[in-house]
Motif scaffolding. Sequence first.
Motif, mmCIF file in Angstrom:
data_model
loop_
_atom_site.group_PDB
_atom_site.id
_atom_site.type_symbol
_atom_site.label_atom_id
_atom_site.label_comp_id
_atom_site.label_asym_id
_atom_site.label_seq_id
_atom_site.Cartn_x
_atom_site.Cartn_y
_atom_site.Cartn_z
ATOM 1 N N ASP A 53 0.877 -1.171 0.000
ATOM 2 C CA ASP A 53 0.000 0.000 0.000
ATOM 3 C C ASP A 53 0.913 1.218 0.000
ATOM 4 O O ASP A 53 1.389 1.671 1.042
ATOM 5 C CB ASP A 53 -0.902 -0.017 1.239
ATOM 6 C CG ASP A 53 -1.924 1.101 1.246
ATOM 7 O OD1 ASP A 53 -1.673 2.158 0.630
ATOM 8 O OD2 ASP A 53 -2.984 0.942 1.884
ATOM 9 N N TRP A 54 1.158 1.748 -1.178
ATOM 10 C CA TRP A 54 2.254 2.685 -1.426
ATOM 11 C C TRP A 54 2.253 3.883 -0.468
ATOM 12 O O TRP A 54 3.213 4.105 0.280
ATOM 13 C CB TRP A 54 2.174 3.140 -2.874
ATOM 14 C CG TRP A 54 3.446 3.652 -3.466
ATOM 15 C CD1 TRP A 54 3.793 4.951 -3.645
ATOM 16 C CD2 TRP A 54 4.543 2.879 -3.977
ATOM 17 N NE1 TRP A 54 5.029 5.041 -4.234
ATOM 18 C CE2 TRP A 54 5.506 3.783 -4.451
ATOM 19 C CE3 TRP A 54 4.787 1.506 -4.075
ATOM 20 C CZ2 TRP A 54 6.712 3.369 -5.023
ATOM 21 C CZ3 TRP A 54 5.987 1.082 -4.639
ATOM 22 C CH2 TRP A 54 6.925 2.011 -5.104
ATOM 23 N N ASN A 55 1.187 4.688 -0.495
ATOM 24 C CA ASN A 55 1.174 5.912 0.305
ATOM 25 C C ASN A 55 1.137 5.634 1.802
ATOM 26 O O ASN A 55 1.671 6.412 2.591
ATOM 27 C CB ASN A 55 -0.020 6.792 -0.080
ATOM 28 C CG ASN A 55 0.259 7.632 -1.313
ATOM 29 O OD1 ASN A 55 1.228 7.406 -2.023
ATOM 30 N ND2 ASN A 55 -0.594 8.599 -1.574
ATOM 31 N N ARG A 56 0.520 4.541 2.181
ATOM 32 C CA ARG A 56 0.427 4.240 3.609
ATOM 33 C C ARG A 56 1.693 3.594 4.133
ATOM 34 O O ARG A 56 2.228 4.005 5.166
ATOM 35 C CB ARG A 56 -0.771 3.323 3.884
ATOM 36 C CG ARG A 56 -0.947 2.995 5.370
ATOM 37 C CD ARG A 56 -2.220 2.221 5.623
ATOM 38 N NE ARG A 56 -2.194 0.899 5.004
ATOM 39 C CZ ARG A 56 -1.632 -0.171 5.590
ATOM 40 N NH1 ARG A 56 -1.026 -0.071 6.762
ATOM 41 N NH2 ARG A 56 -1.662 -1.344 4.976
ATOM 42 N N GLU A 57 2.217 2.595 3.432
ATOM 43 C CA GLU A 57 3.283 1.773 4.000
ATOM 44 C C GLU A 57 4.691 2.258 3.690
ATOM 45 O O GLU A 57 5.655 1.780 4.302
ATOM 46 C CB GLU A 57 3.127 0.332 3.526
ATOM 47 C CG GLU A 57 1.870 -0.329 4.077
ATOM 48 C CD GLU A 57 1.761 -1.786 3.689
ATOM 49 O OE1 GLU A 57 1.792 -2.624 4.604
ATOM 50 O OE2 GLU A 57 1.660 -2.079 2.481
ATOM 51 N N PRO A 78 7.165 2.436 9.517
ATOM 52 C CA PRO A 78 7.751 1.575 10.552
ATOM 53 C C PRO A 78 7.194 0.151 10.541
ATOM 54 O O PRO A 78 7.945 -0.814 10.737
ATOM 55 C CB PRO A 78 7.393 2.313 11.851
ATOM 56 C CG PRO A 78 7.302 3.757 11.447
ATOM 57 C CD PRO A 78 6.694 3.723 10.071
ATOM 58 N N GLY A 79 5.905 0.009 10.305
ATOM 59 C CA GLY A 79 5.311 -1.322 10.267
ATOM 60 C C GLY A 79 5.816 -2.144 9.104
ATOM 61 O O GLY A 79 6.151 -3.331 9.258
ATOM 62 N N PHE A 80 5.886 -1.521 7.909
ATOM 63 C CA PHE A 80 6.367 -2.269 6.749
ATOM 64 C C PHE A 80 7.842 -2.601 6.882
ATOM 65 O O PHE A 80 8.281 -3.698 6.516
ATOM 66 C CB PHE A 80 6.109 -1.489 5.458
ATOM 67 C CG PHE A 80 6.656 -2.180 4.244
ATOM 68 C CD1 PHE A 80 6.148 -3.403 3.841
ATOM 69 C CD2 PHE A 80 7.708 -1.627 3.521
ATOM 70 C CE1 PHE A 80 6.669 -4.068 2.728
ATOM 71 C CE2 PHE A 80 8.227 -2.275 2.413
ATOM 72 C CZ PHE A 80 7.710 -3.507 2.022
ATOM 73 N N LEU A 81 8.622 -1.683 7.435
ATOM 74 C CA LEU A 81 10.048 -1.966 7.624
ATOM 75 C C LEU A 81 10.239 -3.138 8.569
ATOM 76 O O LEU A 81 11.127 -3.980 8.366
ATOM 77 C CB LEU A 81 10.768 -0.727 8.158
ATOM 78 C CG LEU A 81 12.274 -0.877 8.389
ATOM 79 C CD1 LEU A 81 12.997 -1.241 7.087
ATOM 80 C CD2 LEU A 81 12.861 0.396 8.989
ATOM 81 N N SER A 82 9.406 -3.228 9.591
ATOM 82 C CA SER A 82 9.481 -4.356 10.515
ATOM 83 C C SER A 82 9.206 -5.675 9.809
ATOM 84 O O SER A 82 9.899 -6.677 10.033
ATOM 85 C CB SER A 82 8.485 -4.148 11.660
ATOM 86 O OG SER A 82 8.505 -5.243 12.558
ATOM 87 N N VAL A 83 8.217 -5.683 8.917
ATOM 88 C CA VAL A 83 7.927 -6.895 8.149
ATOM 89 C C VAL A 83 9.070 -7.207 7.187
ATOM 90 O O VAL A 83 9.486 -8.363 7.033
ATOM 91 C CB VAL A 83 6.600 -6.747 7.378
ATOM 92 C CG1 VAL A 83 6.373 -7.933 6.442
ATOM 93 C CG2 VAL A 83 5.429 -6.613 8.345
ATOM 94 N N LEU A 84 9.596 -6.175 6.543
ATOM 95 C CA LEU A 84 10.678 -6.368 5.572
ATOM 96 C C LEU A 84 11.893 -7.003 6.239
ATOM 97 O O LEU A 84 12.438 -8.004 5.747
ATOM 98 C CB LEU A 84 11.045 -5.028 4.936
ATOM 99 C CG LEU A 84 12.202 -5.034 3.934
ATOM 100 C CD1 LEU A 84 11.889 -5.916 2.730
ATOM 101 C CD2 LEU A 84 12.524 -3.608 3.478
ATOM 102 N N THR A 85 12.331 -6.423 7.350
ATOM 103 C CA THR A 85 13.548 -6.922 7.996
ATOM 104 C C THR A 85 13.305 -8.185 8.819
ATOM 105 O O THR A 85 14.188 -9.040 8.917
ATOM 106 C CB THR A 85 14.163 -5.839 8.895
ATOM 107 O OG1 THR A 85 13.201 -5.408 9.872
ATOM 108 C CG2 THR A 85 14.607 -4.649 8.059
ATOM 109 N N GLY A 86 12.113 -8.298 9.400
ATOM 110 C CA GLY A 86 11.854 -9.415 10.301
ATOM 111 C C GLY A 86 11.286 -10.648 9.640
ATOM 112 O O GLY A 86 11.413 -11.759 10.179
#
Length: 221
Positions: A53-57, A78-86
């Motif tokens: 979700d481009w503008n949100r995430e 911050p939420g998407f980065l957590s999913v990306l790295t974790g």
Amino acid sequence: METLSCGPYTVNLFSEESSRSVVYAMLDREDAEEVWNLLNRPRPALAAVSGIDWNRELSPWAAPKAFRGGDDFGGGGPGFLSVLTGQIVPLVEGRLGFAPQTRTIVGYSLAGLFALWSVFQTDAFDRAASVSGSLWFDGFLDYMEGHTPSDGLRRIYLSLGDREKNTRNPRMAVVEERTRQTAELLRAQGVLVTLEMNPGGHFQDVTTRIARGINAVMAAQ
């Protein structure tokens, strides 16, 4: 190429036997294929994440929309980065079966902003490319002035089209000034930075510009 799933996200993974590094990019499959074909050999693995979700995430914090008919920026970075790295990084590298020599994050437009912001948040990536990044984003330069990137960061690549500042949108019109200021600030913080100006506007030669960014950071050991 193989396809991996991680919740709502799809990862199109490109690699070859000689791949020893990994590049994470926010790209759909078609654009990722074009970028992969433009990479210098030996090519790093390319993990192209879509379903975002481009503008949100990809926005680091909430901000008003940039266009009248668009959506506000949701601040879900911050939420998407957590999913990306974790989740996504372990999934990809478990599938590849090797610990990467280098790990790069790259993005275009708002994803370029996200890529640059990410290296201030995590030490997961030692290189980043912000290609035509939305560095005009409200408060981002102030944020960088008050924070330092990861100690493990080795190289940043920034690029911009030389006509991107020619917009009637006053927020976006400062993009070249902000990009140059960003390069100066990062250099003052001890980061090796390449800033490249490309001919054209924001939507010109997108995949070529992304591949140039990846090639540039991968060439610098």
